[in-house]
Design a protein around this motif. Structure first.
Motif, PDB file in Angstrom:
ATOM      1  N   GLU A 455       0.847  -1.189   0.000  1.00 52.22           N
ATOM      2  CA  GLU A 455       0.000   0.000   0.000  1.00 52.22           C
ATOM      3  C   GLU A 455       0.882   1.239   0.000  1.00 52.22           C
ATOM      4  O   GLU A 455       1.878   1.314   0.721  1.00 52.22           O
ATOM      5  CB  GLU A 455      -0.923  -0.007   1.217  1.00 52.22           C
ATOM      6  N   GLN A 456       0.496   2.233  -0.780  1.00 56.10           N
ATOM      7  CA  GLN A 456       1.345   3.413  -0.928  1.00 56.10           C
ATOM      8  C   GLN A 456       1.376   4.263   0.340  1.00 56.10           C
ATOM      9  O   GLN A 456       2.423   4.748   0.747  1.00 56.10           O
ATOM     10  CB  GLN A 456       0.852   4.252  -2.106  1.00 56.10           C
ATOM     11  N   LYS A 457       0.210   4.494   0.971  1.00 53.57           N
ATOM     12  CA  LYS A 457       0.119   5.336   2.170  1.00 53.57           C
ATOM     13  C   LYS A 457       0.811   6.668   1.950  1.00 53.57           C
ATOM     14  O   LYS A 457       1.729   7.068   2.691  1.00 53.57           O
ATOM     15  CB  LYS A 457       0.731   4.614   3.374  1.00 53.57           C
ATOM     16  N   GLY A 459       1.943  10.306   2.084  1.00 51.49           N
ATOM     17  CA  GLY A 459       1.916  11.314   3.128  1.00 51.49           C
ATOM     18  C   GLY A 459       1.887  10.768   4.533  1.00 51.49           C
ATOM     19  O   GLY A 459       1.967  11.546   5.500  1.00 51.49           O
ATOM     20  N   GLU A 460       1.779   9.469   4.703  1.00 54.58           N
ATOM     21  CA  GLU A 460       1.699   8.872   6.029  1.00 54.58           C
ATOM     22  C   GLU A 460       3.036   8.301   6.493  1.00 54.58           C
ATOM     23  O   GLU A 460       3.242   8.099   7.687  1.00 54.58           O
ATOM     24  CB  GLU A 460       0.648   7.766   6.049  1.00 54.58           C
ATOM     25  N   THR A 461       3.945   8.026   5.566  1.00 48.71           N
ATOM     26  CA  THR A 461       5.233   7.425   5.904  1.00 48.71           C
ATOM     27  C   THR A 461       6.303   8.505   5.984  1.00 48.71           C
ATOM     28  O   THR A 461       6.493   9.265   5.018  1.00 48.71           O
ATOM     29  CB  THR A 461       5.637   6.377   4.861  1.00 48.71           C
ATOM     30  N   PRO A 462       7.016   8.637   7.115  1.00 50.29           N
ATOM     31  CA  PRO A 462       8.065   9.672   7.225  1.00 50.29           C
ATOM     32  C   PRO A 462       9.226   9.375   6.287  1.00 50.29           C
ATOM     33  O   PRO A 462       9.549   8.220   6.011  1.00 50.29           O
ATOM     34  CB  PRO A 462       8.489   9.582   8.690  1.00 50.29           C
TER      35      PRO A 462
END
Length: 482
Positions: A455-457, A459-462
Motif C-alpha cells: 500500500e502506498q500510504k 503522506g503517512e510514511t516519514p
C-alpha cells in the motif's frame, strides 16, 4: 568448473556450477556464417541508417564483432538486441522501435511468424550436418523407394537441404522438400527439388511452402524432419497429427521414428479444453508483440469469452514462469497468445492450466467442434483465415447446458446480463447440480484477500535517509553472531 560460495564468513551453501566456454567465430569466418556482405547490401540498398541486430543467447558471443563490421562497411548506426521480452525465435519489433531502428536483422533459430512493423531480414545459423549419415539414416527409415516423403527442417540447416534433396531424388522420385517463404523476408532463396512437368499446389504453413503433387494432400505424405527434438518438431507433429513422422538429429547423427504418442498429447489438450469450459475467469496472456494480428486475436478472444458467460483479463508480463502466474489466484485458466512454436506450453507445473487460442475457441464457441484437427497458428482463427468459424447467431442469448467431464455437474453458458457489472462475490445457486456461470470480477476476489499487496500510504510514511542493509543470506547474515 567453478565453486560458488554464499558467504565470506562461512560456507553455508556450496554447489558446483557448470561454466561453458564459448568459442568466438574467427573473423575470417564471420561473413560465411553470418552473411555479413549480404546484410550490408540489404542495409545499403534500402538506405537504412539505424539497424537492430537481434541475437539469441547462444550467438551473443559473436554479436560485437558482427556489429562492428556492419558499421564499418555501411556507416549505419547498429544496435544489438539481446534478452528478448518473449521467445528469441520471434522478431522483437518493440525493442527495435525503442532505439528508433529502421530495420531488423534476426539471427539464429526462427519461428518465421510474419511481422509487419519494420523491414526484416533473417540470417540463419549455419549449423553443421553430415549429409552422408543423414542420407544413410533416411534409407534405413524408408526402405520403400516409392514412398511419398515430405522433408521438413529446422531453419539452421537450410544451407544443406538443396544438396541433400538432390542426392535423395536419385533413388526416391516422390521426395519433396519444403521451402522457406516468409512475408517480407529478404535472405537467401532456397531451391526445391521437383520435376518441371509435375503439377504442384503450393501451400504455406509456418513460413514453409509445401509443393505437393496435384490431387494429394499433406496427409498422403510421410514426414522426415531434420533437426533436434524441440518446439518446431512438436508443432509439426501436432498440426499434422495424421502423418507418420521420423527425424534425423544432426548433433548426434542419428535417425529415428518418432514414437511420441500424438493421441496421448491430444487427449491432454482435450482435458485442458474441459478445464476451460469449467472456468469462470480467464486470463489472456500476451506472449508476443511481434507476430502480426496479435491485437486482433486478443479482441476476438475477449468477445468469445464474454459471449460464453465468462470474465477475461489481459496480462502482459514477458517470459512466463510459475511464480508470475501464481500471483493471480483469481484466474481459473490462462490462454496464451504466442507464435505457433511457443503456444504449446507444458503447464503441468503451473497452478492454473495454460491453453492455446484454438482450445479456448473450442471451449467457448459452440460452432467449433473438437476433432483431430489441431491449430497452433492463431491467425488461422481470424475472419478470413482458413480455419475461421463464426459464432452461432444468438449465442449471447443462448442457454444451452452441458455436463462437465471433470466435475460431473451441469454447466450453463448463458451470460447473465443482470450480474455483468455486479460486485457480489456469491454464486447464484439454481439447484444442487446446476449453477449459472460465476460472472464476479477479479476485483471482488481481491476484496476477500487478507493481504492485497503493498500500500502506498502517501503522506503517512516519514522520509528517512538511506542506511546500509544486511550482508549475506537470510539464514546467516554476516553481522549476526555464531
Amino acid at each position: 568448473m567453478a565453486d560458488a560460495f554464499s558467504s565470506s564468513s562461512e560456507n553455508v551453501i556450496q554447489r558446483q556450477v557448470d561454466v561453458q566456454e564459448t568459442r568466438r567465430t574467427p573473423l575470417e569466418e564471420l561473413d560465411e556464417f553470418y552473411q555479413i556482405q549480404k546484410t550490408c547490401e540489404f542495409v545499403c540498398q534500402n538506405h537504412f541508417s539505424k539497424v537492430a541486430l537481434q541475437f539469441p543467447d547462444e550467438l551473443l558471443h559473436d554479436s560485437t564483432a558482427i556489429a562492428a563490421e556492419i558499421e564499418r562497411i555501411t556507416q549505419a548506426k547498429v544496435f544489438i538486441l539481446g534478452d528478448t521480452s518473449y521467445g528469441s525465435c520471434c522478431v522483437d519489433e518493440v525493442a527495435a522501435e525503442h532505439v528508433g531502428a529502421d530495420c531488423i536483422v534476426h539471427y539464429g533459430r526462427a519461428c518465421l511468424s510474419p511481422s509487419k512493423r519494420l523491414p526484416l531480414m533473417y540470417v540463419f545459423e549455419k549449423a553443421s550436418i553430415d549429409l552422408d549419415k543423414c542420407k544413410s539414416a533416411f534409407g534405413e527409415l524408408y526402405p520403400d523407394t516409392q514412398a511419398r516423403i515430405l522433408i521438413l527442417y529446422d531453419v539452421r540447416y537450410t544451407h544443406a537441404i538443396e544438396n541433400l534433396v538432390g542426392q535423395l531424388c536419385e533413388d526416391y522420385p516422390n521426395v519433396v522438400s519444403s521451402q522457406l517463404v516468409v512475408e517480407g523476408e529478404q535472405c537467401y532463396s532456397h531451391g526445391q527439388s521437383k520435376k518441371e512437368d509435375d503439377e504442384e499446389q503450393p501451400r504455406i504453413h509456418f513460413g514453409r511452402q509445401l509443393s505437393l503433387k496435384s490431387g494429394l494432400s499433406v496427409e498422403d505424405y510421410n514426414m522426415f524432419y531434420i533437426g533436434q527434438d524441440g518446439p518446431t518438431l512438436r508443432n509439426f507433429m501436432m498440426t499434422w497429427n495424421r502423418c507418420s513422422f521420423s527425424s534425423f538429429d544432426p548433433v548426434t547423427s542419428t535417425g529415428r521414428m518418432e514414437s511420441v504418442s500424438v493421441t496421448r498429447a491430444l487427449m491432454k489438450r482435450f482435458y485442458a479444453i474441459e478445464r476451460a469450459k469449467d472456468a469462470n475467469v480467464v486470463g489472456i496472456l500476451v506472449g508476443t508483440l511481434g507476430v502480426a494480428d496479435y491485437l486482433v486475436i486478443i479482441q476476438q478472444l475477449k468477445e468469445t469469452i464474454r459471449n460464453a458467460g465468462k470474465k477475461s483479463y489481459v496480462f502482459a508480463m514477458g517470459k512466463l514462469n510459475v511464480p508470475k502466474l501464481a500471483n493471480f489466484l483469481e484466474i481459473d485458466i490462462f490462454v496464451l497468445i504466442s507464435c505457433p512454436e511457443n503456444s504449446l506450453l507444458d503447464s503441468s507445473e503451473f497452478y492454473r492450466p495454460v491453453v492455446t487460442p484454438f482450445e479456448m475457441e473450442v471451449a467457448c464457441n459452440r460452432s467449433r467442434e473438437w476433432s483431430s484437427e489441431y491449430i497452433t497458428d492463431f491467425r488461422h482463427l481470424l475472419p478470413g483465415g482458413q480455419n475461421y468459424v463464426p459464432p452461432p447467431e444468438g449465442q449471447e442469448d443462448g442457454d444451452d447446458t452441458d455436463v462437465s467431464l471433470i466435475t460431473g455437474a451441469l454447466r450453463s453458458n448463458k451470460l447473465d446480463r443482470n450480474h455483468e457489472f455486479s460486485h457480489s462475490s456469491s454464486l447464484v445457486l439454481r439447484n444442487q447440480t446446476l449453477t449459472v456461470a460465476n460472472t464476479n470480477s477479479a476485483a471482488s476476489f481481491l476484496a476477500t484477500r487478507s493481504w492485497r499487496g503493498l500500500e502506498q500510504k502517501l503522506g503517512e510514511t516519514p522520509v528517512e535517509k538511506a542506511v546500509e542493509g544486511r550482508r549475506g543470506i537470510a539464514i546467516a547474515y554476516e553481522e549476526e553472531g555464531g
